[in-house]
Design an enzyme around this catalytic site. Structure first.
Site, PDB file in Angstrom:
ATOM      1  N   GLY A  28       0.511  -1.180  -0.012  1.00 22.62           N
ATOM      2  CA  GLY A  28       0.017  -0.081   0.062  1.00 22.62           C
ATOM      3  C   GLY A  28       0.811   1.177   0.013  1.00 22.62           C
ATOM      4  O   GLY A  28       0.210   2.482   0.361  1.00 22.62           O
ATOM      5  N   TYR A  88       0.555  -2.756 -11.918  1.00 20.03           N
ATOM      6  CA  TYR A  88      -0.996  -2.928 -12.416  1.00 20.03           C
ATOM      7  C   TYR A  88      -1.201  -2.177 -13.790  1.00 20.03           C
ATOM      8  O   TYR A  88      -2.182  -1.333 -13.941  1.00 20.03           O
ATOM      9  CB  TYR A  88      -1.626  -2.167 -11.542  1.00 20.03           C
ATOM     10  CG  TYR A  88      -1.442  -2.595 -10.096  1.00 20.03           C
ATOM     11  CD1 TYR A  88      -1.837  -3.748  -9.606  1.00 20.03           C
ATOM     12  CD2 TYR A  88      -0.893  -1.875  -8.940  1.00 20.03           C
ATOM     13  CE1 TYR A  88      -1.621  -4.520  -8.351  1.00 20.03           C
ATOM     14  CE2 TYR A  88      -0.437  -2.384  -7.650  1.00 20.03           C
ATOM     15  CZ  TYR A  88      -0.985  -3.871  -7.348  1.00 20.03           C
ATOM     16  OH  TYR A  88      -0.567  -4.379  -6.208  1.00 20.03           O
ATOM     17  N   CYS A 110     -13.788  -0.119 -29.454  1.00 15.20           N
ATOM     18  CA  CYS A 110     -14.936   0.649 -29.702  1.00 15.20           C
ATOM     19  C   CYS A 110     -15.967   0.762 -28.250  1.00 15.20           C
ATOM     20  O   CYS A 110     -16.843   0.397 -28.396  1.00 15.20           O
ATOM     21  CB  CYS A 110     -15.728  -0.267 -30.393  1.00 15.20           C
ATOM     22  SG  CYS A 110     -14.665  -0.404 -32.056  1.00 15.20           S
ATOM     23  N   GLU A 114       4.870  -6.135   2.133  1.00 16.10           N
ATOM     24  CA  GLU A 114       4.529  -6.808   0.877  1.00 16.10           C
ATOM     25  C   GLU A 114       4.126  -5.884  -0.135  1.00 16.10           C
ATOM     26  O   GLU A 114       2.952  -5.645  -0.061  1.00 16.10           O
ATOM     27  CB  GLU A 114       3.741  -8.134   0.900  1.00 16.10           C
ATOM     28  CG  GLU A 114       2.281  -7.880   1.853  1.00 16.10           C
ATOM     29  CD  GLU A 114       1.347  -9.008   2.086  1.00 16.10           C
ATOM     30  OE1 GLU A 114       1.984 -10.182   2.216  1.00 16.10           O
ATOM     31  OE2 GLU A 114       0.280  -8.704   2.127  1.00 16.10           O
ATOM     32  N   CYS A 115       4.925  -5.325  -0.607  1.00  8.48           N
ATOM     33  CA  CYS A 115       4.832  -4.189  -1.686  1.00  8.48           C
ATOM     34  C   CYS A 115       4.622  -4.579  -2.983  1.00  8.48           C
ATOM     35  O   CYS A 115       5.556  -5.439  -3.426  1.00  8.48           O
ATOM     36  CB  CYS A 115       5.711  -3.041  -1.277  1.00  8.48           C
ATOM     37  SG  CYS A 115       5.542  -2.101   0.254  1.00  8.48           S
ATOM     38  N   GLY A 116       3.826  -3.985  -3.912  1.00 10.51           N
ATOM     39  CA  GLY A 116       3.677  -4.224  -5.280  1.00 10.51           C
ATOM     40  C   GLY A 116       3.909  -3.114  -6.015  1.00 10.51           C
ATOM     41  O   GLY A 116       5.188  -2.676  -6.425  1.00 10.51           O
ATOM     42  N   ARG A 117       3.111  -1.922  -6.178  1.00  5.91           N
ATOM     43  CA  ARG A 117       2.933  -0.676  -6.653  1.00  5.91           C
ATOM     44  C   ARG A 117       4.320   0.049  -6.602  1.00  5.91           C
ATOM     45  O   ARG A 117       5.051   0.435  -7.441  1.00  5.91           O
ATOM     46  CB  ARG A 117       1.810   0.185  -6.105  1.00  5.91           C
ATOM     47  CG  ARG A 117       1.613   1.579  -7.291  1.00  5.91           C
ATOM     48  CD  ARG A 117       0.618   2.203  -6.452  1.00  5.91           C
ATOM     49  NE  ARG A 117      -0.420   1.396  -6.223  1.00  5.91           N
ATOM     50  CZ  ARG A 117      -1.642   1.354  -7.174  1.00  5.91           C
ATOM     51  NH1 ARG A 117      -1.488   1.722  -8.473  1.00  5.91           N
ATOM     52  NH2 ARG A 117      -2.482   0.458  -6.919  1.00  5.91           N
TER      53      ARG A 117
HETATM   54  C1  LIG Z   1      -2.190  -6.305  -3.823  1.00  8.83           C
HETATM   55  C2  LIG Z   1      -1.954  -6.549  -2.262  1.00  8.83           C
HETATM   56  C3  LIG Z   1      -0.566  -6.195  -1.744  1.00  8.83           C
HETATM   57  C4  LIG Z   1       0.348  -5.031  -2.478  1.00  8.83           C
HETATM   58  O1  LIG Z   1      -0.338  -3.705  -2.681  1.00  8.83           O
HETATM   59  P1  LIG Z   1       0.379  -2.700  -3.018  1.00  8.83           P
HETATM   60  O2  LIG Z   1      -0.605  -1.721  -2.951  1.00  8.83           O
HETATM   61  O3  LIG Z   1       0.822  -2.838  -4.745  1.00  8.83           O
HETATM   62  O4  LIG Z   1       1.688  -2.344  -2.403  1.00  8.83           O
HETATM   63  C5  LIG Z   1      -0.165  -6.572  -0.834  1.00  8.83           C
HETATM   64  N1  LIG Z   1      -0.779  -7.490  -0.133  1.00  8.83           N
HETATM   65  C6  LIG Z   1      -1.843  -7.980  -0.330  1.00  8.83           C
HETATM   66  C7  LIG Z   1      -2.794  -8.950   0.426  1.00  8.83           C
HETATM   67  C8  LIG Z   1      -2.619  -7.721  -1.804  1.00  8.83           C
HETATM   68  O5  LIG Z   1      -3.588  -7.890  -1.943  1.00  8.83           O
END
Ligand SMILES: *Cc1c(COP(=O)(O)O)cnc(C)c1O
Length: 398
Positions: A228, A373, A344, A266-269
Protein backbone atom coordinates in the site's frame (compact mmCIF):
# COMPACT_ATOMS: atom_id res chain seq x y z
CA UNK A 1 20.20 9.20 -25.20
CA UNK A 2 18.63 6.78 -22.73
CA UNK A 3 18.06 3.14 -23.62
CA UNK A 4 14.32 3.90 -23.75
CA UNK A 5 14.83 6.80 -26.19
CA UNK A 6 17.01 4.61 -28.38
CA UNK A 7 14.40 1.85 -28.36
CA UNK A 8 11.58 4.26 -29.26
CA UNK A 9 13.60 5.85 -32.06
CA UNK A 10 14.28 2.41 -33.46
CA UNK A 11 10.63 1.33 -33.30
CA UNK A 12 9.38 4.65 -34.71
CA UNK A 13 11.54 4.09 -37.79
CA UNK A 14 9.72 0.82 -38.54
CA UNK A 15 6.50 0.51 -40.53
CA UNK A 16 4.37 -1.04 -37.78
CA UNK A 17 2.90 1.63 -35.45
CA UNK A 18 4.76 1.82 -32.14
CA UNK A 19 2.99 -0.04 -29.33
CA UNK A 20 5.09 -1.40 -26.51
CA UNK A 21 5.80 -1.70 -22.84
CA UNK A 22 9.43 -1.09 -21.90
CA UNK A 23 10.76 -2.09 -18.49
CA UNK A 24 14.03 -0.69 -17.14
CA UNK A 25 15.42 -3.63 -15.17
CA UNK A 26 18.55 -1.77 -14.03
CA UNK A 27 16.45 1.08 -12.68
CA UNK A 28 14.21 -1.51 -10.99
CA UNK A 29 17.18 -3.20 -9.31
CA UNK A 30 18.62 0.14 -8.16
CA UNK A 31 15.30 1.34 -6.74
CA UNK A 32 14.41 -1.85 -4.90
CA UNK A 33 17.96 -2.30 -3.58
CA UNK A 34 17.72 1.19 -2.04
CA UNK A 35 14.22 0.48 -0.66
CA UNK A 36 15.41 -2.73 1.01
CA UNK A 37 18.68 -1.19 2.28
CA UNK A 38 16.74 1.50 4.17
CA UNK A 39 14.75 -1.06 6.21
CA UNK A 40 15.69 -1.39 9.89
CA UNK A 41 16.47 -4.79 11.49
CA UNK A 42 13.62 -7.34 11.72
CA UNK A 43 11.88 -5.81 8.65
CA UNK A 44 11.69 -7.80 5.41
CA UNK A 45 10.42 -6.69 2.01
CA UNK A 46 8.44 -9.21 -0.05
CA UNK A 47 7.27 -8.42 -3.57
CA UNK A 48 3.48 -8.60 -4.11
CA UNK A 49 3.81 -9.98 -7.62
CA UNK A 50 0.28 -9.29 -8.83
CA UNK A 51 1.55 -5.77 -9.62
CA UNK A 52 3.76 -7.18 -12.39
CA UNK A 53 4.40 -10.87 -12.78
CA UNK A 54 6.63 -10.80 -15.89
CA UNK A 55 9.42 -13.37 -15.58
CA UNK A 56 12.31 -10.88 -16.14
CA UNK A 57 10.88 -8.65 -13.38
CA UNK A 58 10.64 -11.59 -10.96
CA UNK A 59 14.14 -12.69 -11.92
CA UNK A 60 15.55 -9.19 -11.36
CA UNK A 61 13.88 -8.92 -7.95
CA UNK A 62 14.52 -12.44 -6.62
CA UNK A 63 18.06 -11.72 -5.32
CA UNK A 64 16.98 -8.40 -3.75
CA UNK A 65 13.68 -9.04 -1.95
CA UNK A 66 13.01 -11.46 0.92
CA UNK A 67 10.59 -13.42 -1.27
CA UNK A 68 7.28 -13.19 -3.11
CA UNK A 69 3.70 -12.64 -1.98
CA UNK A 70 1.43 -14.61 -4.29
CA UNK A 71 -2.33 -15.09 -4.54
CA UNK A 72 -2.88 -18.02 -6.90
CA UNK A 73 -1.47 -21.32 -8.03
CA UNK A 74 -0.50 -19.59 -11.27
CA UNK A 75 1.62 -17.06 -9.39
CA UNK A 76 3.31 -19.85 -7.43
CA UNK A 77 4.21 -21.51 -10.74
CA UNK A 78 5.62 -18.22 -12.13
CA UNK A 79 7.86 -17.75 -9.07
CA UNK A 80 9.05 -21.34 -9.10
CA UNK A 81 9.90 -21.06 -12.82
CA UNK A 82 12.49 -18.34 -12.14
CA UNK A 83 13.35 -18.75 -8.44
CA UNK A 84 12.97 -22.39 -7.36
CA UNK A 85 14.03 -21.75 -3.76
CA UNK A 86 12.57 -18.26 -3.14
CA UNK A 87 10.40 -17.88 -0.02
CA UNK A 88 6.70 -17.60 -0.95
CA UNK A 89 3.86 -16.15 1.10
CA UNK A 90 0.51 -17.41 -0.19
CA UNK A 91 -2.51 -15.16 0.36
CA UNK A 92 -5.71 -14.40 -1.51
CA UNK A 93 -9.37 -14.22 -0.47
CA UNK A 94 -10.75 -17.40 -2.07
CA UNK A 95 -8.24 -20.24 -2.24
CA UNK A 96 -9.36 -23.56 -3.72
CA UNK A 97 -8.44 -26.81 -1.97
CA UNK A 98 -6.33 -27.67 -5.04
CA UNK A 99 -4.39 -24.40 -4.75
CA UNK A 100 -3.78 -25.05 -1.07
CA UNK A 101 -2.40 -28.51 -1.92
CA UNK A 102 -0.28 -27.02 -4.69
CA UNK A 103 1.08 -24.40 -2.26
CA UNK A 104 2.08 -27.10 0.23
CA UNK A 105 3.73 -29.15 -2.53
CA UNK A 106 5.60 -26.00 -3.63
CA UNK A 107 6.89 -25.62 -0.03
CA UNK A 108 5.55 -22.11 0.55
CA UNK A 109 6.89 -20.42 3.67
CA UNK A 110 3.54 -19.31 5.06
CA UNK A 111 -0.13 -19.06 4.16
CA UNK A 112 -2.17 -15.95 4.91
CA UNK A 113 -5.53 -17.24 6.05
CA UNK A 114 -8.83 -15.52 5.40
CA UNK A 115 -11.36 -17.58 7.41
CA UNK A 116 -11.86 -20.39 9.91
CA UNK A 117 -13.03 -22.75 7.15
CA UNK A 118 -9.82 -22.05 5.25
CA UNK A 119 -7.78 -22.90 8.36
CA UNK A 120 -9.51 -26.28 8.45
CA UNK A 121 -8.85 -26.87 4.75
CA UNK A 122 -5.16 -25.97 5.13
CA UNK A 123 -4.75 -28.12 8.22
CA UNK A 124 -6.38 -31.12 6.53
CA UNK A 125 -4.18 -30.74 3.43
CA UNK A 126 -1.05 -30.49 5.59
CA UNK A 127 -2.01 -33.50 7.71
CA UNK A 128 -2.68 -35.51 4.55
CA UNK A 129 0.92 -34.75 3.52
CA UNK A 130 2.30 -35.57 6.96
CA UNK A 131 3.46 -32.00 7.48
CA UNK A 132 2.53 -28.70 9.15
CA UNK A 133 2.62 -25.16 7.78
CA UNK A 134 2.94 -21.69 9.30
CA UNK A 135 -0.07 -19.41 9.00
CA UNK A 136 -0.81 -15.75 9.57
CA UNK A 137 -4.41 -14.74 10.20
CA UNK A 138 -5.47 -11.92 7.92
CA UNK A 139 -7.65 -9.57 9.93
CA UNK A 140 -10.06 -7.00 8.54
CA UNK A 141 -9.39 -4.32 11.16
CA UNK A 142 -12.14 -2.07 12.42
CA UNK A 143 -10.02 1.05 11.73
CA UNK A 144 -10.40 4.01 11.41
CA UNK A 145 -7.57 4.33 8.86
CA UNK A 146 -5.80 7.24 7.26
CA UNK A 147 -7.38 7.91 3.89
CA UNK A 148 -5.89 6.25 0.81
CA UNK A 149 -7.52 5.61 -2.51
CA UNK A 150 -8.39 1.92 -2.10
CA UNK A 151 -9.18 0.64 1.41
CA UNK A 152 -9.21 -3.11 1.98
CA UNK A 153 -10.28 -2.94 5.64
CA UNK A 154 -12.14 -0.75 8.10
CA UNK A 155 -15.32 -1.20 6.05
CA UNK A 156 -17.19 -4.17 4.62
CA UNK A 157 -14.83 -5.88 2.15
CA UNK A 158 -14.31 -9.52 1.26
CA UNK A 159 -10.87 -9.57 2.85
CA UNK A 160 -9.73 -11.13 6.08
CA UNK A 161 -11.35 -12.22 9.31
CA UNK A 162 -13.61 -9.84 11.20
CA UNK A 163 -12.17 -8.76 14.56
CA UNK A 164 -15.26 -10.23 16.23
CA UNK A 165 -14.36 -13.68 14.89
CA UNK A 166 -10.75 -13.60 16.10
CA UNK A 167 -11.26 -15.69 19.28
CA UNK A 168 -12.61 -18.59 17.18
CA UNK A 169 -9.94 -18.14 14.53
CA UNK A 170 -6.97 -18.02 16.95
CA UNK A 171 -8.42 -21.03 18.83
CA UNK A 172 -8.51 -22.99 15.56
CA UNK A 173 -5.08 -21.75 14.43
CA UNK A 174 -3.45 -22.82 17.70
CA UNK A 175 -5.16 -26.21 17.96
CA UNK A 176 -5.60 -27.66 14.45
CA UNK A 177 -2.85 -30.27 13.88
CA UNK A 178 -1.68 -29.13 10.42
CA UNK A 179 -1.10 -25.43 11.07
CA UNK A 180 1.33 -23.44 13.22
CA UNK A 181 0.06 -20.00 14.22
CA UNK A 182 2.81 -17.42 13.54
CA UNK A 183 0.97 -14.10 13.74
CA UNK A 184 -1.28 -11.65 11.95
CA UNK A 185 -1.58 -10.07 8.52
CA UNK A 186 -3.00 -6.55 8.23
CA UNK A 187 -2.88 -5.28 4.63
CA UNK A 188 -5.47 -2.50 4.83
CA UNK A 189 -4.68 0.22 2.28
CA UNK A 190 -3.55 0.84 -1.25
CA UNK A 191 -1.61 3.74 -2.73
CA UNK A 192 -1.05 5.66 0.48
CA UNK A 193 1.09 8.71 -0.29
CA UNK A 194 1.84 9.92 3.24
CA UNK A 195 4.74 8.48 5.26
CA UNK A 196 3.32 10.15 8.33
CA UNK A 197 -0.10 8.49 8.09
CA UNK A 198 1.56 5.16 7.27
CA UNK A 199 3.53 5.41 10.53
CA UNK A 200 0.30 6.30 12.36
CA UNK A 201 -1.30 3.20 10.89
CA UNK A 202 1.64 1.07 12.08
CA UNK A 203 1.11 2.56 15.54
CA UNK A 204 -2.50 1.39 15.39
CA UNK A 205 -1.32 -2.07 14.23
CA UNK A 206 1.17 -2.34 17.12
CA UNK A 207 -1.31 -1.32 19.80
CA UNK A 208 -4.03 -3.58 18.39
CA UNK A 209 -1.80 -6.66 18.10
CA UNK A 210 -0.27 -6.14 21.56
CA UNK A 211 -3.87 -6.10 22.84
CA UNK A 212 -4.75 -9.31 20.96
CA UNK A 213 -1.75 -11.15 22.41
CA UNK A 214 -3.08 -10.42 25.90
CA UNK A 215 -6.79 -10.98 25.22
CA UNK A 216 -6.47 -14.04 23.03
CA UNK A 217 -3.45 -15.63 24.72
CA UNK A 218 -1.42 -15.97 21.50
CA UNK A 219 2.24 -15.29 20.82
CA UNK A 220 3.06 -13.39 17.64
CA UNK A 221 6.33 -14.15 15.86
CA UNK A 222 5.54 -12.50 12.54
CA UNK A 223 3.49 -9.40 11.79
CA UNK A 224 2.64 -8.65 8.17
CA UNK A 225 1.97 -4.94 7.72
CA UNK A 226 0.96 -5.30 4.06
CA UNK A 227 1.83 -3.12 1.09
CA UNK A 228 0.00 0.00 0.00
CA UNK A 229 2.97 2.37 -0.32
CA UNK A 230 1.85 4.90 -2.91
CA UNK A 231 2.87 6.44 -6.20
CA UNK A 232 1.67 9.93 -7.11
CA UNK A 233 0.63 9.59 -10.74
CA UNK A 234 0.10 13.32 -11.15
CA UNK A 235 3.26 14.56 -9.46
CA UNK A 236 6.19 12.14 -9.48
CA UNK A 237 8.12 14.55 -7.22
CA UNK A 238 5.53 13.78 -4.54
CA UNK A 239 5.85 9.98 -4.25
CA UNK A 240 5.80 8.35 -0.81
CA UNK A 241 8.79 9.51 1.27
CA UNK A 242 10.42 6.12 1.87
CA UNK A 243 13.50 7.58 3.59
CA UNK A 244 11.38 9.60 6.00
CA UNK A 245 9.16 6.57 6.58
CA UNK A 246 12.05 4.22 7.34
CA UNK A 247 13.55 6.78 9.76
CA UNK A 248 10.24 6.69 11.67
CA UNK A 249 10.16 2.92 11.29
CA UNK A 250 13.37 2.56 13.33
CA UNK A 251 11.58 3.99 16.38
CA UNK A 252 8.47 1.91 15.63
CA UNK A 253 10.50 -1.32 15.48
CA UNK A 254 12.11 -0.42 18.82
CA UNK A 255 8.61 0.03 20.28
CA UNK A 256 7.24 -3.41 19.35
CA UNK A 257 7.78 -6.52 21.51
CA UNK A 258 11.16 -8.22 21.02
CA UNK A 259 9.51 -11.60 20.33
CA UNK A 260 7.96 -10.21 17.11
CA UNK A 261 10.94 -11.46 15.20
CA UNK A 262 9.83 -10.56 11.68
CA UNK A 263 7.95 -7.54 10.35
CA UNK A 264 6.85 -8.37 6.82
CA UNK A 265 6.16 -5.78 4.15
CA UNK A 266 4.57 -6.94 0.88
CA UNK A 267 4.71 -4.10 -1.62
CA UNK A 268 3.74 -4.19 -5.26
CA UNK A 269 3.08 -0.76 -6.74
CA UNK A 270 5.91 1.06 -4.97
CA UNK A 271 8.50 -1.42 -6.20
CA UNK A 272 7.62 -1.76 -9.89
CA UNK A 273 5.53 1.26 -10.99
CA UNK A 274 8.49 3.42 -11.98
CA UNK A 275 10.34 0.80 -14.03
CA UNK A 276 7.67 0.59 -16.76
CA UNK A 277 6.70 2.84 -19.67
CA UNK A 278 3.88 2.31 -22.15
CA UNK A 279 4.59 3.87 -25.56
CA UNK A 280 1.96 4.20 -28.27
CA UNK A 281 1.89 5.83 -31.68
CA UNK A 282 -0.74 8.44 -32.51
CA UNK A 283 -2.69 7.05 -35.49
CA UNK A 284 -5.00 10.01 -35.95
CA UNK A 285 -5.86 13.42 -34.53
CA UNK A 286 -9.31 14.99 -34.86
CA UNK A 287 -12.02 17.01 -33.14
CA UNK A 288 -15.56 16.06 -32.16
CA UNK A 289 -17.92 18.51 -30.45
CA UNK A 290 -15.00 20.80 -29.72
CA UNK A 291 -12.78 18.20 -28.02
CA UNK A 292 -9.42 17.37 -29.60
CA UNK A 293 -8.61 13.65 -29.73
CA UNK A 294 -5.40 11.75 -30.22
CA UNK A 295 -6.25 8.19 -31.25
CA UNK A 296 -3.49 5.72 -30.50
CA UNK A 297 -2.47 2.20 -31.44
CA UNK A 298 -3.18 0.61 -28.05
CA UNK A 299 -5.42 1.62 -25.18
CA UNK A 300 -6.98 0.40 -21.98
CA UNK A 301 -6.91 -3.27 -23.07
CA UNK A 302 -3.12 -2.96 -22.56
CA UNK A 303 -3.07 -0.30 -19.88
CA UNK A 304 -6.23 -0.26 -17.81
CA UNK A 305 -4.68 1.58 -14.86
CA UNK A 306 -5.94 5.09 -15.77
CA UNK A 307 -9.57 3.98 -16.18
CA UNK A 308 -9.45 1.78 -13.12
CA UNK A 309 -8.18 4.71 -11.02
CA UNK A 310 -10.20 7.25 -13.02
CA UNK A 311 -7.23 9.49 -13.61
CA UNK A 312 -5.50 11.08 -16.58
CA UNK A 313 -2.24 9.22 -16.87
CA UNK A 314 0.80 11.49 -17.39
CA UNK A 315 2.57 11.23 -20.74
CA UNK A 316 5.23 12.96 -22.80
CA UNK A 317 5.19 13.47 -26.55
CA UNK A 318 8.10 12.05 -28.54
CA UNK A 319 8.08 13.96 -31.85
CA UNK A 320 8.57 11.71 -34.87
CA UNK A 321 9.45 13.47 -38.13
CA UNK A 322 8.90 10.48 -40.41
CA UNK A 323 5.61 10.97 -42.31
CA UNK A 324 4.20 10.01 -45.72
CA UNK A 325 3.91 13.38 -47.53
CA UNK A 326 1.10 12.12 -49.80
CA UNK A 327 -1.47 12.22 -46.92
CA UNK A 328 -2.47 15.06 -44.58
CA UNK A 329 -0.86 15.14 -41.13
CA UNK A 330 -3.45 16.31 -38.57
CA UNK A 331 -2.18 17.90 -35.34
CA UNK A 332 -3.16 19.83 -32.24
CA UNK A 333 -1.06 22.80 -31.10
CA UNK A 334 -1.19 24.64 -27.73
CA UNK A 335 -4.47 23.03 -26.79
CA UNK A 336 -5.96 20.33 -24.61
CA UNK A 337 -6.08 16.83 -25.98
CA UNK A 338 -7.83 13.63 -24.91
CA UNK A 339 -5.97 10.40 -25.61
CA UNK A 340 -8.17 7.48 -26.67
CA UNK A 341 -7.31 3.95 -27.72
CA UNK A 342 -8.39 1.61 -30.48
CA UNK A 343 -11.34 0.00 -28.65
CA UNK A 344 -14.95 0.64 -29.68
CA UNK A 345 -16.05 2.01 -26.33
CA UNK A 346 -16.04 5.59 -25.02
CA UNK A 347 -14.35 4.28 -21.86
CA UNK A 348 -11.12 3.61 -23.74
CA UNK A 349 -9.43 6.83 -22.57
CA UNK A 350 -5.89 7.06 -21.17
CA UNK A 351 -5.78 10.80 -20.46
CA UNK A 352 -8.40 13.53 -20.68
CA UNK A 353 -8.13 17.24 -21.57
CA UNK A 354 -4.38 17.42 -21.09
CA UNK A 355 -2.59 20.60 -22.24
CA UNK A 356 0.00 19.86 -24.94
CA UNK A 357 2.35 22.06 -26.98
CA UNK A 358 1.83 19.85 -30.04
CA UNK A 359 0.69 16.35 -30.92
CA UNK A 360 0.68 15.11 -34.52
CA UNK A 361 -0.42 11.88 -36.07
CA UNK A 362 2.74 9.78 -36.18
CA UNK A 363 4.17 11.11 -32.90
CA UNK A 364 4.66 8.69 -30.01
CA UNK A 365 3.12 9.19 -26.56
CA UNK A 366 5.10 7.77 -23.65
CA UNK A 367 3.17 6.99 -20.47
CA UNK A 368 5.50 6.74 -17.46
CA UNK A 369 4.83 4.89 -14.17
CA UNK A 370 3.31 1.98 -16.09
CA UNK A 371 5.28 -0.86 -14.46
CA UNK A 372 2.70 -1.83 -11.81
CA UNK A 373 -0.94 -2.79 -12.43
CA UNK A 374 -0.55 -1.90 -16.11
CA UNK A 375 -0.49 -4.85 -18.49
CA UNK A 376 -1.19 -7.21 -15.58
CA UNK A 377 -4.68 -5.87 -14.82
CA UNK A 378 -5.82 -5.31 -18.41
CA UNK A 379 -8.29 -7.24 -20.59
CA UNK A 380 -5.83 -8.02 -23.37
CA UNK A 381 -8.08 -9.74 -25.88
CA UNK A 382 -11.11 -7.47 -25.88
CA UNK A 383 -11.53 -6.63 -29.62
CA UNK A 384 -8.69 -9.01 -30.58
CA UNK A 385 -6.08 -6.42 -31.47
CA UNK A 386 -2.47 -7.58 -31.47
CA UNK A 387 -0.70 -7.40 -28.13
CA UNK A 388 2.00 -4.77 -27.50
CA UNK A 389 5.66 -5.67 -27.62
CA UNK A 390 7.25 -6.15 -24.18
CA UNK A 391 10.87 -5.02 -24.04
CA UNK A 392 13.04 -5.62 -20.97
CA UNK A 393 15.93 -3.14 -21.02
CA UNK A 394 18.85 -4.61 -19.15
CA UNK A 395 22.32 -3.00 -19.31
CA UNK A 396 23.67 -5.80 -17.13
CA UNK A 397 22.87 -8.27 -19.87
CA UNK A 398 23.65 -6.02 -22.84
C1 LIG B 1 -2.28 -6.19 -3.75
C2 LIG B 1 -1.77 -6.61 -2.43
C3 LIG B 1 -0.53 -6.14 -1.97
C4 LIG B 1 0.28 -5.11 -2.71
O1 LIG B 1 -0.33 -3.88 -2.66
P1 LIG B 1 0.40 -2.57 -3.24
O2 LIG B 1 -0.61 -1.52 -3.02
O3 LIG B 1 0.69 -2.83 -4.67
O4 LIG B 1 1.64 -2.39 -2.45
C5 LIG B 1 -0.05 -6.63 -0.78
N1 LIG B 1 -0.75 -7.53 -0.05
C6 LIG B 1 -1.94 -8.01 -0.45
C7 LIG B 1 -2.66 -8.99 0.37
C8 LIG B 1 -2.49 -7.56 -1.66
O5 LIG B 1 -3.69 -8.00 -2.04
Amino acid sequence: MTALDALLRDRAARDEPVCLFAYDLDGLRRHVTAVVAALPPRCRMYYAMKANSAAPVLEALAPIVAGFEVASGGEIAKVRAVAPAAPILFGGPAKTPAEISHALDAAVTRLHVESVLELHRISAAAVARGTTVEVLLRVNLAGPFPSATLAMAGRPTQFGIDEADLPAATAAATSLPGVRFAGFHLHSLSNNLSAETHLEMLGLYRDTVVGWEKELGVVVKVLDVGGGIGIDYQDPAHHFDWDGFTRGLVAWVDSVPAHWREIQFECGRYLTAACGSYAVEVLDVKRTHGTAWALVRGGTHHFRLPVSWQHSHPFTVLPVERWDPSVPRPSVTDDRVTVAGELCTPKDVLARDVPVARVRAGDVLVFALAGAYGWDISHHDFLSHPHPEHVFLDDDRA
